[in-house]
Motif scaffolding. Structure first.
Motif, PDB file in Angstrom:
ATOM      1  N   PHE A  51       0.916  -1.243  -0.185  1.00 24.31           N
ATOM      2  CA  PHE A  51      -0.159  -0.142   0.122  1.00 24.31           C
ATOM      3  C   PHE A  51       0.971   1.447  -0.035  1.00 24.31           C
ATOM      4  N   ILE A  52       1.823   1.449   0.788  1.00 26.91           N
ATOM      5  CA  ILE A  52       2.705   2.426   1.051  1.00 26.91           C
ATOM      6  C   ILE A  52       3.222   2.685  -0.382  1.00 26.91           C
ATOM      7  N   ALA A  53       4.029   1.417  -1.070  1.00 28.93           N
ATOM      8  CA  ALA A  53       4.764   1.604  -2.373  1.00 28.93           C
ATOM      9  C   ALA A  53       3.764   2.135  -3.037  1.00 28.93           C
ATOM     10  N   ARG A  54       2.422   1.752  -3.252  1.00 28.83           N
ATOM     11  CA  ARG A  54       1.742   2.222  -4.339  1.00 28.83           C
ATOM     12  C   ARG A  54       1.204   3.624  -4.004  1.00 28.83           C
ATOM     13  N   ALA A  55       1.055   4.116  -2.776  1.00 27.65           N
ATOM     14  CA  ALA A  55       0.657   5.459  -2.619  1.00 27.65           C
ATOM     15  C   ALA A  55       1.702   6.571  -2.959  1.00 27.65           C
ATOM     16  N   ALA A  56       3.066   5.869  -2.567  1.00 31.17           N
ATOM     17  CA  ALA A  56       4.186   6.632  -2.921  1.00 31.17           C
ATOM     18  C   ALA A  56       4.275   6.755  -4.400  1.00 31.17           C
ATOM     19  N   GLU A  57       3.938   5.861  -5.004  1.00 30.99           N
ATOM     20  CA  GLU A  57       4.086   5.807  -6.599  1.00 30.99           C
ATOM     21  C   GLU A  57       2.996   6.921  -7.255  1.00 30.99           C
ATOM     22  N   VAL A  58       2.012   6.950  -6.814  1.00 34.42           N
ATOM     23  CA  VAL A  58       0.945   7.902  -7.334  1.00 34.42           C
ATOM     24  C   VAL A  58       0.989   9.349  -6.821  1.00 34.42           C
ATOM     25  N   GLY A  59       1.975   9.464  -5.612  1.00 34.60           N
ATOM     26  CA  GLY A  59       1.943  10.844  -5.047  1.00 34.60           C
ATOM     27  C   GLY A  59       1.178  11.029  -3.963  1.00 34.60           C
ATOM     28  N   ASP A  60       0.422   9.759  -3.474  1.00 32.85           N
ATOM     29  CA  ASP A  60      -0.673  10.322  -2.433  1.00 32.85           C
ATOM     30  C   ASP A  60       0.115  10.240  -1.095  1.00 32.85           C
ATOM     31  N   GLU A  61       0.571  11.254  -0.535  1.00 30.03           N
ATOM     32  CA  GLU A  61       1.363  11.492   0.523  1.00 30.03           C
ATOM     33  C   GLU A  61       0.421  11.385   1.652  1.00 30.03           C
ATOM     34  N   GLU A  62      -0.824  11.626   1.757  1.00 29.67           N
ATOM     35  CA  GLU A  62      -1.504  11.433   2.963  1.00 29.67           C
ATOM     36  C   GLU A  62      -1.719   9.920   3.237  1.00 29.67           C
ATOM     37  N   THR A  63      -1.921   9.092   2.114  1.00 29.59           N
ATOM     38  CA  THR A  63      -2.075   7.691   2.293  1.00 29.59           C
ATOM     39  C   THR A  63      -0.954   7.145   2.926  1.00 29.59           C
ATOM     40  N   LEU A  64       0.212   7.607   2.268  1.00 30.18           N
ATOM     41  CA  LEU A  64       1.246   7.048   2.482  1.00 30.18           C
ATOM     42  C   LEU A  64       1.802   7.270   4.116  1.00 30.18           C
ATOM     43  N   ASN A  65       1.720   8.439   4.497  1.00 32.78           N
ATOM     44  CA  ASN A  65       2.093   9.007   5.837  1.00 32.78           C
ATOM     45  C   ASN A  65       1.112   8.161   6.760  1.00 32.78           C
ATOM     46  N   ASN A  66      -0.390   8.003   6.348  1.00 39.99           N
ATOM     47  CA  ASN A  66      -1.326   7.329   7.393  1.00 39.99           C
ATOM     48  C   ASN A  66      -1.158   5.866   7.569  1.00 39.99           C
ATOM     49  N   VAL A  67      -0.745   5.127   6.596  1.00 35.76           N
ATOM     50  CA  VAL A  67      -0.378   3.665   6.467  1.00 35.76           C
ATOM     51  C   VAL A  67       1.069   3.301   6.959  1.00 35.76           C
ATOM     52  N   THR A  68       1.902   4.459   6.924  1.00 34.07           N
ATOM     53  CA  THR A  68       3.452   4.340   7.492  1.00 34.07           C
ATOM     54  C   THR A  68       3.127   4.342   8.891  1.00 34.07           C
ATOM     55  N   GLN A  69       2.318   5.381   9.524  1.00 36.23           N
ATOM     56  CA  GLN A  69       2.173   5.756  10.907  1.00 36.23           C
ATOM     57  C   GLN A  69       1.501   4.525  11.353  1.00 36.23           C
ATOM     58  N   GLU A  70       0.504   3.907  10.887  1.00 38.12           N
ATOM     59  CA  GLU A  70      -0.194   2.795  11.326  1.00 38.12           C
ATOM     60  C   GLU A  70       0.634   1.721  11.645  1.00 38.12           C
ATOM     61  N   LEU A  71       1.585   1.424  10.602  1.00 37.31           N
ATOM     62  CA  LEU A  71       2.643   0.216  10.565  1.00 37.31           C
ATOM     63  C   LEU A  71       3.388   0.480  11.894  1.00 37.31           C
ATOM     64  N   VAL A  72       4.064   1.767  11.772  1.00 33.83           N
ATOM     65  CA  VAL A  72       5.048   1.922  12.871  1.00 33.83           C
ATOM     66  C   VAL A  72       4.390   1.995  14.517  1.00 33.83           C
ATOM     67  N   ASN A  73       3.255   2.474  14.464  1.00 34.09           N
ATOM     68  CA  ASN A  73       2.455   2.572  15.739  1.00 34.09           C
ATOM     69  C   ASN A  73       2.194   1.060  16.276  1.00 34.09           C
ATOM     70  N   LYS A  74       1.798   0.171  15.326  1.00 28.41           N
ATOM     71  CA  LYS A  74       1.353  -1.338  15.496  1.00 28.41           C
ATOM     72  C   LYS A  74       2.448  -1.984  16.410  1.00 28.41           C
ATOM     73  N   HIS A  75       3.697  -1.858  15.788  1.00 24.05           N
ATOM     74  CA  HIS A  75       5.129  -2.390  16.426  1.00 24.05           C
ATOM     75  C   HIS A  75       5.517  -1.616  17.568  1.00 24.05           C
ATOM     76  N   LEU A  76       5.223  -0.373  17.468  1.00 24.58           N
ATOM     77  CA  LEU A  76       5.635   0.371  18.777  1.00 24.58           C
ATOM     78  C   LEU A  76       4.984  -0.211  19.940  1.00 24.58           C
ATOM     79  N   THR A  77       3.705  -0.251  19.619  1.00 20.36           N
ATOM     80  CA  THR A  77       2.528  -0.787  20.810  1.00 20.36           C
ATOM     81  C   THR A  77       3.028  -2.205  21.177  1.00 20.36           C
ATOM     82  N   ILE A  78       3.510  -3.051  20.285  1.00 13.19           N
ATOM     83  CA  ILE A  78       3.797  -4.462  20.540  1.00 13.19           C
ATOM     84  C   ILE A  78       4.982  -4.200  21.467  1.00 13.19           C
TER      85      ILE A  78
END
Ligand code: ADP
Ligand code: ASP
Ligand code: MG
Length: 385
Positions: A51-78
């Motif tokens: 998802f992150i790669a595809r969002a970056a490819e089309v320049g969708d920075e909002e999705t890119l940042n949201n999904v990246t943050q979700e992924l990072v937070n998920k692992h920080l929580t663990i």
């Protein structure tokens, strides 16, 4: 070398959060023969990386940042819930930084190659295995937990996203990196899915390929068992997400399990049984939620007579193919006609018969994927004793 080691692989659902990881550590703690632990990315993380790669490819920075943050937070929580050590938290942060850097590169170029995607994919497994290694250090203090870079061992060709393992090199690397420690009080924690080509580029074995990694490690170290821990108690008579009353199968042969996976059952990556068959290593499939349930044992043993055990399904450009898996199918008199009649002449047509599989294509536009599998499973049930 004495031949008594176990390779244990934990899929994405088995490491999806802190309590799931604790269940894995319990399984590892309970079996002193486990020497290599192969870890998948946490559930849905590999999809998020796509998802992150595809969002970056089309320049969708909002999705890119949201999904990246979700992924990072998920692992920080663990990490927080598992009391991850400060040193490993630093490493986790560095890996998250690597992830963001690759995403920024794709965003800048507005494109990504399979090679870059493999580098990005690798972060999922590298992060989850890092967290598990720290957890095991905390939980099993009497053993030395060694974080093993799978890319040091699993050498592949450069066919990114579906790389071919180089078995001779994998054996050679295992001999230098793994063998010397096998008699010590250690557990290696490594990554599934990822490898490295001869130029040092990260590769992957194909989506869902962590099962294959476990089998390759098992082959290289002459393990006497490869365990695949997932979220269902073994291989079932059909996909349990679609069919309610499935039966779990206690024993399968390598050929039956390979046919089942190749003909559509998601439970195992299709090439998983190749390395284990070469070395005659049994493969256990079980549930990390209920490790005491029987599970499925896959070996070279083939039933002495005819039996039908499972149905699977492939949906592709040529339509819907349903297959029955079992043993001695080509020796059973009239099997094609019997199944054809039960399935319905106007709904399915026979396409292929081997010793372990018989396939039919859906010809009626009136039945869909779900309906056709239900019909096939009802037919299969008549053969259960
Ligand atoms: P993991 O994350 O552990 O690799 P997967 O999602 O790849 O798990 O595979 C396990 C899933 O495979 C099960 O949750 C189940 O829904 C699905 N599945 C499909 N066909 C079968 C089958 N014949 N037997 C068991 N599980 C199956
Ligand atoms: N994480 C990878 C995937 O989701 C490999 C695996 O889990 O088997 O495809
Ligand atoms: Mg899987």
């Amino acid at each position: 070398m004495e031949n008594k080691w176990v390779v244990s692989k934990f899929g994405g659902s088995s490491v999806k959060d802190a309590s799931a990881m604790l269940r894995c550590s319990q399984i590892i703690e309970n079996n002193p023969l486990i020497k290599i632990v192969v870890i998948s990315a946490t559930q849905n993380t590999t999809n998020q990386l796509e998802f992150i790669a595809r969002a970056a490819e089309v320049g969708d920075e909002e999705t890119l940042n949201n999904v990246t943050q979700e992924l990072v937070n998920k692992h920080l929580t663990i990490a927080k819930e598992l009391f991850t050590s400060p040193a490993v938290l630093n490493e986790l942060e560095a890996l998250c930084g690597e992830l963001k850097a690759i995403a920024s590169l794709i965003l800048k170029d507005r494109s990504f190659t399979p090679k870059i995607m493999d580098e990005l994919y690798s972060l999922g497994e590298r992060i989850s295995s890092l967290l598990i290694s720290d957890l095991l250090r905390l939980r099993i203090p009497n053993k030395k937990i060694i974080f093993l870079e799978a890319r040091k061992i699993i050498k592949t060709n450069s066919d990114f996203q579906k790389a071919e393992p180089q078995v001779d090199l994998i054996l050679k690397n295992s001999k230098s990196e793994i063998y010397p420690y096998l008699n010590e009080n250690i557990i290696f924690v490594t990554q599934g899915f990822i490898g490295e080509d001869l130029l040092g580029n990260t590769t992957t074995l194909g989506r869902e390929g962590s099962d294959y990694s476990a089998a390759l490690f098992g082959e290289a170290m002459n393990a006497n068992l490869v365990e695949i821990w997932t979220d269902v108690p073994g291989v079932a008579s059909a996909d349990p997400r679609i069919i309610e009353n499935v039966k779990f199968i206690n024993e399968l042969s390598y050929d039956e399990a390979t046919a089942l996976a190749t003909l559509g059952a998601k439970i195992l990556f299709p090439t998983t049984l190749k390395p284990t068959k070469r070395k005659n290593i049994p493969v256990f499939v079980g549930s990390s939620l209920n490790p005491n349930l029987k599970g499925t044992l896959i070996t070279s043993e083939l039933n002495s007579g005819f039996s039908l055990k499972a149905v699977s399904q492939l949906v592709g450009p040529e339509g819907i193919l349903v297959s029955f898996i079992g043993s001695h199918l080509d020796e059973k008199e009239n099997l094609i006609n019997i199944l054809q009649k039960d399935l319905g002449d106007n709904l399915f047509e026979f396409t292929d018969l081997t010793a372990v599989s018989i396939s039919f294509r859906v010809i009626s536009p009136k039945i869909d994927k779900i309906e056709s599998l239900k019909i096939a499973h009802n037919v299969l049930e008549k053969f259960f004793t």
